[in-house]
Design an enzyme around this catalytic site. Structure first.
Site, PDB file in Angstrom:
ATOM      1  N   GLU A   1      37.165  46.332  30.418  1.00 31.59           N
ATOM      2  CA  GLU A   1      37.669  44.987  30.641  1.00 31.59           C
ATOM      3  C   GLU A   1      36.606  43.924  30.453  1.00 31.59           C
ATOM      4  O   GLU A   1      36.877  42.860  29.874  1.00 31.59           O
ATOM      5  CB  GLU A   1      38.264  44.880  32.047  1.00 31.59           C
ATOM      6  CG  GLU A   1      38.764  43.491  32.418  1.00 31.59           C
ATOM      7  CD  GLU A   1      39.916  43.018  31.549  1.00 31.59           C
ATOM      8  OE1 GLU A   1      40.011  41.800  31.323  1.00 31.59           O
ATOM      9  OE2 GLU A   1      40.716  43.856  31.101  1.00 31.59           O
ATOM     10  N   GLU A   2      35.378  44.179  30.905  1.00 26.71           N
ATOM     11  CA  GLU A   2      34.373  43.119  30.936  1.00 26.71           C
ATOM     12  C   GLU A   2      33.237  43.306  29.937  1.00 26.71           C
ATOM     13  O   GLU A   2      32.697  42.334  29.426  1.00 26.71           O
ATOM     14  CB  GLU A   2      33.780  42.999  32.345  1.00 26.71           C
ATOM     15  CG  GLU A   2      34.825  42.882  33.451  1.00 26.71           C
ATOM     16  CD  GLU A   2      35.767  41.695  33.295  1.00 26.71           C
ATOM     17  OE1 GLU A   2      35.595  40.894  32.369  1.00 26.71           O
ATOM     18  OE2 GLU A   2      36.704  41.574  34.099  1.00 26.71           O
TER      19      GLU A   2
ATOM     20  N   SER B   1      45.781  33.258  33.644  1.00 28.75           N
ATOM     21  CA  SER B   1      44.574  34.017  33.950  1.00 28.75           C
ATOM     22  C   SER B   1      43.524  33.051  34.505  1.00 28.75           C
ATOM     23  O   SER B   1      43.781  32.387  35.507  1.00 28.75           O
ATOM     24  CB  SER B   1      44.084  34.770  32.712  1.00 28.75           C
ATOM     25  OG  SER B   1      43.120  35.731  33.058  1.00 28.75           O
TER      26      SER B   1
ATOM     27  N   ASP C   1      50.633  43.925  37.198  1.00 32.39           N
ATOM     28  CA  ASP C   1      49.333  43.454  36.703  1.00 32.39           C
ATOM     29  C   ASP C   1      48.215  44.325  37.271  1.00 32.39           C
ATOM     30  O   ASP C   1      48.032  44.414  38.482  1.00 32.39           O
ATOM     31  CB  ASP C   1      49.136  41.995  37.110  1.00 32.39           C
ATOM     32  CG  ASP C   1      48.032  41.304  36.314  1.00 32.39           C
ATOM     33  OD1 ASP C   1      47.087  41.991  35.889  1.00 32.39           O
ATOM     34  OD2 ASP C   1      48.105  40.072  36.141  1.00 32.39           O
TER      35      ASP C   1
ATOM     36  N   HIS D   1      49.158  42.049  32.765  1.00 32.27           N
ATOM     37  CA  HIS D   1      48.508  40.741  32.815  1.00 32.27           C
ATOM     38  C   HIS D   1      49.107  39.751  31.819  1.00 32.27           C
ATOM     39  O   HIS D   1      49.032  38.545  32.020  1.00 32.27           O
ATOM     40  CB  HIS D   1      47.006  40.899  32.558  1.00 32.27           C
ATOM     41  CG  HIS D   1      46.202  39.700  32.931  1.00 32.27           C
ATOM     42  ND1 HIS D   1      46.333  39.066  34.155  1.00 32.27           N
ATOM     43  CD2 HIS D   1      45.263  39.005  32.260  1.00 32.27           C
ATOM     44  CE1 HIS D   1      45.503  38.039  34.206  1.00 32.27           C
ATOM     45  NE2 HIS D   1      44.843  37.979  33.074  1.00 32.27           N
TER      46      HIS D   1
END
Length: 734
Positions: free
Chosen positions: A196-197, A594, A670, A702
């Protein structure tokens, strides 16, 4: 003179067409790759009757002809239930909702690996056409598949371990230990924050000679289990998701190397609880891996060569606030390592000695923002990179000599925003570009920028899906205004197609505002913006401080305090809007998803009363202690070390200030910004007796996916906005 909202303008784009197939933006070439011999360019192309289903196509470089290589419906005639791992991976890659072929990899010049339907298919290109062979037939779901560097093996992840199939014999071998779900241990996978990051989607790496496979051991036993209710229309599934929230334990990731020749495995490194494994690269003689400390103030470039696998760090990048990762790492023909850093405030390219002698050489101008390294010429003398040397509104391709000083040369055409893929021989590139007046085009270009031929011209002719609405297409106006510290803030204004300067109009501010995202650029914009403009709204976007491609001075203002400087910049945009004679100051709305959902809430809750007539917040973070470690702690530190910053940067302490009509939207499954971000806000608003509207989407994560649901979401937003912006004296009180 005021104008009301237009609902039936003859040039407006109808809602029922906005998300329907075929895509209004026309055909787009995705995941473009050169064949190893450079004779073909392959890409994924959506079907005209189902824009979210992709097939594999090829472009013949010699003839300029394109043809379908793999029809996804032939290999996957019926829909396949994805594994939870595949669902999560697609969500992390932002391709959730896509069907058909979503990934592929080249082997030798005539073989392509296509994962589809949970199994693997090897496509061999013959004179009589492509021939498909199914390699796996298991009930388990195989993913993260690729062909080894010399084409000997096909490797993949199954049930939390890495396997390889020898192409010539079909023999299958497990390359890592088996996963142990009872201990939350898996091998060769990327943990949540890596995907994800860090945008690291794999956990194993082949050496160029195929002798070694480096792989991860991921131990998530200390990571908190966050029960997530995956609420669908007809069932509720409790997912016990390992989610490392800010300040809480991370996965322990170890790096191993399997020596296939000697049939032995060695552990190279373990991150422990206070570090991250960010990147892994093989060079011709060494294994390099990048680690980041828990505070994210240092990137270590670690190197090891062979048994006994002694590890040392030839280079380190440090920043007192935080470091940003890139994917720029290449071995040059002379053995030096090419990478990019942000020393001095702007990302630029340097070379370092692989021995760590400290003789660093700067290659690109350190006062111009580099986006990414695209290629190095085969002779090692020229660097090709994308960046923003001309204007932050356009990403362009540049070249610069590596061995001598000199300004970069722009290769691509100005006035557009570019993505680049350079050929193996360095003589050509595939350029994908768009502009505010031209949807995405993909062409084959000589390395000097001359067009060779169109791969996907996507011309706006009479047969284009957007042709019936082209008369109502509006080109945005760009400009700048000043932040409180004097830095320029870029904005775009999209006016209704029937704009009359003698009238005043309602405004919708579309906001994101978070790190590593830029929304104001000279590219084919969101057609939902065009739709809203066709309804009589002005659409305004502003990239506040903290957003991307402006350097560290612009980004660092959010250190340990988000939702402050960014909000003040957005309010500066509101002030500018209210000063325009064509804006109705009483009919300004703000919406985002978001980080943009977070920004929407933080802005309306800190703005003076009656600043906004309405707000729509989708999937917002409301409490940073609920979000993941790697993202949150990079900017905020931990809740223990920065309690005041977390309190000031969270939405919940401000919730009692709500005086703007609010629509809250969230997917009920989500797994990124978990649903409790919204439920906690709902509970406070209800306790404070604050009215708000709510729309939830069963089974959606999401992002809200699918033509019908996207249409419904726009209907919901438009109904809400129309009610609150229809007239200045008809705004319901909260």
């Amino acid at each position: 003179m005021e104008t009301d909202i237009v609902t039936d303008a003859p040039t407006s784009l109808p809602l029922e067409r906005l998300y329907a197939s075929p895509s209004l933006s026309g055909p787009t070439a995705r995941m473009v790759k050169y064949s190893p011999d450079g004779t073909r360019v392959t890409f994924l192309k959506s079907r005209a009757d189902e824009q979210n289903r992709f097939d594999l196509w090829q472009y013949d470089v010699a003839t300029g002809k394109q043809s379908m290589l793999v029809d996804s419906r032939l290999l996957e005639p019926e829909p396949v239930e994805l594994s939870e791992e595949e669902k999560a991976l697609r969500e992390r890659k932002r391709i959730s909702g896509s069907a058909g072929i979503t990934d592929y990899s080249w082997g030798a010049a005539d073989t392509i690996l296509v994962p589809l339907g949970g199994d693997l298919h090897l496509i061999t290109l013959t004179n009589s056409g492509p021939v498909a062979k199914q390699l796996t037939h298991s009930d388990a779901f195989e993913y993260d598949a690729r062909i080894s560097p010399r084409g000997t093996f096909v490797s993949f992840v199954r049930d939390g371990a890495v396997y390889a199939i020898e192409v010539t014999t079909g023999k299958e071998t497990r390359l890592t230990p088996e996963a142990d779900p009872s201990r939350a241990v898996s091998y060769g996978v990327a943990e949540f924050v890596a995907q994800e990051e860090m945008k690291r989607f794999t956990g194993y790496w082949w050496s160029p000679d195929e002798r070694y496979v480096a792989f991860t051991e991921v131990d998530e036993s200390e990571v908190d289990i966050i029960p997530r209710f995956d609420i669908e229309a007809e069932k509720v599934t409790v997912i016990e998701q390992r989610y490392p929230r800010a300040g809480r334990p991370n996965a322990r990731v170890s790096l191993y190397v399997n020596d296939l020749k000697k049939e032995r495995t060695d552990r190279i490194f373990e991150t422990g609880p206070d570090a991250y494994l960010a990147r892994v690269y093989w060079t011709s003689s060494s294994l390099w891996f990048l680690t980041v400390n828990r505070d994210q103030t240092e990137i270590r470039y670690n190197r090891t060569d062979s048994r006994p696998w002694r590890v040392w760090s030839p280079y380190k990048e440090h920043n007192d606030k935080w470091v940003n990762l890139s994917k720029d790492f290449r071995e040059l023909p002379d053995g030096r390592i090419l990478l990019t850093v942000e020393d001095g405030g702007m990302r630029h390219a340097i070379t370092i000695s692989p021995e760590g002698h400290g003789d660093t050489k700067v290659i690109t101008p350190p006062d111009q923002v580099l986006d990414s390294i695209e290629a190095v010429s085969p002779d090692g003398e020229t660097l090709y990179y994308t960046g923003y040397a001309d204007t932050v509104l356009e990403r362009q391709l540049y070249s610069v000599p590596i061995g001598q000083s000199g300004p970069p040369d722009r290769i691509t055409e100005a006035g557009k925003f570019w993505d680049i893929k350079i050929s193996p021989d360095g003589q050509s590139y595939v350029g994908t570009s768009s502009s505010p007046t031209q949807p995405t085009q993909t062409g084959l270009y000589h390395i000097n920028g001359k067009l060779i031929g169109w791969i996907e011209e996507n011309a706006l002719g009479e047969d284009h899906p957007y042709a019936p609405y082209l008369a109502g297409h509006v080109v945005p106006e760009f400009g700048t205004l000043k932040a409180e510290d004097g830095q320029d803030l870029y904005y775009s204004v999209l006016k209704p197609p029937t704009f009359d300067p003698g009238q005043t109009y309602p405004v919708i501010i579309e906001v994101y505002g978070g790190p590593h995202v830029q929304t104001v650029k000279r590219a084919w914009g969101s057609l939902s913006d065009q739709f809203l403009a066709g309804q009589g709204y002005i659409v305004f976007r502003l990239d506040n401080r903290g957003s991307d491609n402006r350097g560290r001075k612009f980004e660092d203002v959010i250190y340990h305090r988000t939702g402050g400087p960014e909000v003040r910049d957005q309010l500066a945009g509101v002030s500018w809007l209210k000063a325009q004679p064509y804006v109705d100051a009483n009919r300004i709305a703000i919406q985002g998803g978001s980080y943009g959902g977070y920004m929407t809430l933080m802005t309306i809750l800190q703005a003076p009363e009656d600043t906004f007539a309405a707000a729509v917040s989708s999937a917002p973070v409301t409490d940073w202690s609920l979000y993941d470690t790697f993202y949150t702690e990079r900017y905020m530190g931990t809740p223990e070390d920065n309690p005041d910053g977390y309190a000031a940067s969270g939405v919940l302490p401000y919730a009692g200030n709500l005086n703007t009509p609010l629509l809250l939207i969230h997917g009920m499954a989500d797994d990124n910004v978990t649903f409790d971000n919204s439920t906690r806000l709902m509970a406070i608003l209800q306790q404070e007796e604050k009215l708000f509207e709510l729309m939830t989407y069963p089974g959606q994560r999401h992002g809200i996916r699918g033509e019908a649901l996207q249409t419904h979401q726009m209907m919901t937003r438009l109904d809400f906005l129309d009610r609150h912006l229809s007239a200045p004296d008809n705004i319901p009180e909260n």
